[in-house]
Motif scaffolding. Sequence first.
Motif, PDB file in Angstrom:
ATOM      1  N   TRP A  27       1.738  -2.220   4.648  1.00 27.33           N
ATOM      2  CA  TRP A  27       2.334  -1.835   3.483  1.00 27.33           C
ATOM      3  C   TRP A  27       3.842  -2.419   3.368  1.00 27.33           C
ATOM      4  O   TRP A  27       4.305  -2.815   2.273  1.00 27.33           O
ATOM      5  N   PHE A  28       4.639  -2.634   4.561  1.00 27.79           N
ATOM      6  CA  PHE A  28       5.855  -3.005   4.565  1.00 27.79           C
ATOM      7  C   PHE A  28       5.709  -4.571   4.669  1.00 27.79           C
ATOM      8  O   PHE A  28       6.475  -5.304   3.960  1.00 27.79           O
ATOM      9  N   ASP A  29       4.735  -4.998   5.233  1.00 28.06           N
ATOM     10  CA  ASP A  29       4.546  -6.676   5.508  1.00 28.06           C
ATOM     11  C   ASP A  29       3.747  -7.234   4.385  1.00 28.06           C
ATOM     12  O   ASP A  29       3.929  -8.423   4.086  1.00 28.06           O
ATOM     13  N   GLY A  30       3.258  -6.440   3.654  1.00 29.05           N
ATOM     14  CA  GLY A  30       2.054  -7.197   2.468  1.00 29.05           C
ATOM     15  C   GLY A  30       0.679  -7.429   3.083  1.00 29.05           C
ATOM     16  O   GLY A  30       0.080  -7.906   2.137  1.00 29.05           O
ATOM     17  N   CYS A  31       0.421  -7.185   4.086  1.00 30.41           N
ATOM     18  CA  CYS A  31      -1.002  -7.540   4.641  1.00 30.41           C
ATOM     19  C   CYS A  31      -1.720  -6.215   4.129  1.00 30.41           C
ATOM     20  O   CYS A  31      -1.357  -5.389   3.745  1.00 30.41           O
ATOM     21  N   GLY A  32      -3.090  -6.533   4.119  1.00 28.46           N
ATOM     22  CA  GLY A  32      -4.113  -5.494   3.588  1.00 28.46           C
ATOM     23  C   GLY A  32      -4.062  -5.220   2.158  1.00 28.46           C
ATOM     24  O   GLY A  32      -4.283  -4.170   1.626  1.00 28.46           O
ATOM     25  N   TYR A  33      -3.619  -6.164   1.464  1.00 24.98           N
ATOM     26  CA  TYR A  33      -2.975  -5.931  -0.072  1.00 24.98           C
ATOM     27  C   TYR A  33      -4.407  -5.814  -0.800  1.00 24.98           C
ATOM     28  O   TYR A  33      -5.330  -6.358  -0.515  1.00 24.98           O
ATOM     29  N   GLY A  34      -4.293  -5.410  -2.089  1.00 24.85           N
ATOM     30  CA  GLY A  34      -5.422  -5.084  -2.888  1.00 24.85           C
ATOM     31  C   GLY A  34      -5.663  -6.424  -3.905  1.00 24.85           C
ATOM     32  O   GLY A  34      -4.888  -7.294  -3.880  1.00 24.85           O
ATOM     33  N   LEU A  35      -7.102  -6.321  -4.251  1.00 24.54           N
ATOM     34  CA  LEU A  35      -7.350  -7.220  -5.056  1.00 24.54           C
ATOM     35  C   LEU A  35      -6.695  -7.186  -6.626  1.00 24.54           C
ATOM     36  O   LEU A  35      -6.054  -5.876  -6.944  1.00 24.54           O
ATOM     37  N   GLN A  36      -6.310  -8.088  -7.599  1.00 27.11           N
ATOM     38  CA  GLN A  36      -5.779  -7.879  -8.833  1.00 27.11           C
ATOM     39  C   GLN A  36      -6.663  -7.027  -9.637  1.00 27.11           C
ATOM     40  O   GLN A  36      -7.838  -7.061  -9.466  1.00 27.11           O
ATOM     41  N   ALA A  37      -5.998  -6.018 -10.105  1.00 24.27           N
ATOM     42  CA  ALA A  37      -6.509  -5.165 -11.149  1.00 24.27           C
ATOM     43  C   ALA A  37      -5.857  -4.918 -12.223  1.00 24.27           C
ATOM     44  O   ALA A  37      -4.751  -5.450 -12.615  1.00 24.27           O
ATOM     45  N   PHE A  38      -6.311  -4.058 -13.216  1.00 24.20           N
ATOM     46  CA  PHE A  38      -5.963  -3.773 -14.401  1.00 24.20           C
ATOM     47  C   PHE A  38      -4.816  -2.493 -14.089  1.00 24.20           C
ATOM     48  O   PHE A  38      -4.873  -1.886 -13.066  1.00 24.20           O
ATOM     49  N   ILE A  39      -3.641  -2.261 -14.859  1.00 26.02           N
ATOM     50  CA  ILE A  39      -2.863  -1.099 -14.393  1.00 26.02           C
ATOM     51  C   ILE A  39      -3.364   0.052 -14.672  1.00 26.02           C
ATOM     52  O   ILE A  39      -4.126   0.225 -15.587  1.00 26.02           O
ATOM     53  N   GLY A  40      -3.264   0.978 -13.848  1.00 28.25           N
ATOM     54  CA  GLY A  40      -3.657   2.404 -13.734  1.00 28.25           C
ATOM     55  C   GLY A  40      -3.137   3.111 -12.629  1.00 28.25           C
ATOM     56  O   GLY A  40      -2.095   2.493 -11.908  1.00 28.25           O
ATOM     57  N   TRP A  41      -3.465   4.406 -12.410  1.00 31.31           N
ATOM     58  CA  TRP A  41      -3.015   5.157 -11.494  1.00 31.31           C
ATOM     59  C   TRP A  41      -3.300   4.781 -10.082  1.00 31.31           C
ATOM     60  O   TRP A  41      -2.926   5.036  -9.085  1.00 31.31           O
ATOM     61  N   TYR A  42      -4.500   3.844  -9.935  1.00 33.63           N
ATOM     62  CA  TYR A  42      -4.953   3.308  -8.643  1.00 33.63           C
ATOM     63  C   TYR A  42      -4.292   1.984  -8.299  1.00 33.63           C
ATOM     64  O   TYR A  42      -4.868   1.186  -7.440  1.00 33.63           O
ATOM     65  N   ALA A  43      -3.649   1.601  -9.239  1.00 38.72           N
ATOM     66  CA  ALA A  43      -3.011   0.132  -9.214  1.00 38.72           C
ATOM     67  C   ALA A  43      -1.402   0.284  -9.237  1.00 38.72           C
ATOM     68  O   ALA A  43      -1.044   1.010  -9.853  1.00 38.72           O
ATOM     69  N   ALA A  44      -0.845  -0.844  -8.967  1.00 40.46           N
ATOM     70  CA  ALA A  44       0.825  -0.951  -9.177  1.00 40.46           C
ATOM     71  C   ALA A  44       1.021  -2.551  -8.922  1.00 40.46           C
ATOM     72  O   ALA A  44       0.119  -3.098  -8.386  1.00 40.46           O
ATOM     73  N   GLU A  45       2.280  -2.967  -9.433  1.00 38.75           N
ATOM     74  CA  GLU A  45       2.753  -4.089  -9.138  1.00 38.75           C
ATOM     75  C   GLU A  45       3.105  -4.501  -7.706  1.00 38.75           C
ATOM     76  O   GLU A  45       4.366  -3.623  -7.255  1.00 38.75           O
ATOM     77  N   LEU A  46       2.360  -5.146  -7.013  1.00 39.69           N
ATOM     78  CA  LEU A  46       2.548  -5.070  -5.555  1.00 39.69           C
ATOM     79  C   LEU A  46       2.358  -6.389  -5.013  1.00 39.69           C
ATOM     80  O   LEU A  46       2.000  -7.473  -5.788  1.00 39.69           O
ATOM     81  N   PRO A  47       3.016  -6.960  -3.968  1.00 41.70           N
ATOM     82  CA  PRO A  47       3.070  -8.159  -3.287  1.00 41.70           C
ATOM     83  C   PRO A  47       1.739  -8.218  -2.449  1.00 41.70           C
ATOM     84  O   PRO A  47       1.429  -7.477  -1.951  1.00 41.70           O
ATOM     85  N   ASN A  48       1.318  -9.523  -2.114  1.00 39.78           N
ATOM     86  CA  ASN A  48       0.485 -10.042  -1.307  1.00 39.78           C
ATOM     87  C   ASN A  48       1.289 -10.371  -0.067  1.00 39.78           C
ATOM     88  O   ASN A  48       2.753 -10.201   0.133  1.00 39.78           O
ATOM     89  N   ASN A  49       0.684 -11.194   1.289  1.00 41.08           N
ATOM     90  CA  ASN A  49       1.649 -11.162   2.152  1.00 41.08           C
ATOM     91  C   ASN A  49       2.393 -12.623   2.187  1.00 41.08           C
ATOM     92  O   ASN A  49       3.025 -13.242   3.069  1.00 41.08           O
TER      93      ASN A  49
END
Length: 217
Positions: free
Chosen positions: A129-151
């Motif tokens: 979570w701190f490093d950006g690894c293990g990041y999620g696929l791109q998704a539509f906005i919702g409770w299960y998603a957020a604006e997040l970085p990749n590594n």
Amino acid sequence: MFPILFRTEFGFIYTFTAVWLVGLFGCILIIWWQDKEFTHWDHLLAGVVGALLLGRVQFVLQNGEWFAENPAERWSIFQGGHGYAGTVLGAAFGLLIITLAKRTNFRQTITLLALTVGPLHFVGWLACWFDGCGYGLQAFIGWYAAELPNNFGLMAVRYRTQVAGILSAAVFTLLLVLVRRRITGRWLSLTAADFWLSLACLAAVRGIIYPWQGDIV
């Protein structure tokens, strides 16, 4: 994402590394707290070596095209890049081999390790979570998603894979401890069977999260 903890005159201290070191130290304290006369620290070291080696092998195989062009980087194990399955199997094989070589009690060792399986998964996801690894696929906005970085630090709306991993490890460990407390009447009293149960359940959770990840680590 907070990849760099602070800078020193010798270079950067990475948050990923710091989180893992704190987590491993915490697990050492858990083992020591359970058995203050535990002396088989070399067994745990063998497990770590096996985890680093096989975890790296998996990562290199998964990224074969890149490493074919950069062969010198294949064994730069301290630069990061380890596969989950290889790491787990490597740790198990390293521990098993040294217990057979020294004729020590494998079951007794994994009993002491049972309480560390959940925290190690928690620490791994938290470090990602701190490093950006293990990041999620791109998704539509919702409770299960957020604006997040990749590594690479690129922002997009992504599945909260790291949060899912953190919460699953924490909730599973808490439930296991509470169930054991109810059965035995004692806190933090786990068995060798709990080690395998924890590993199997959290590996299954890892498998469930994997299809929603945007990387292949």
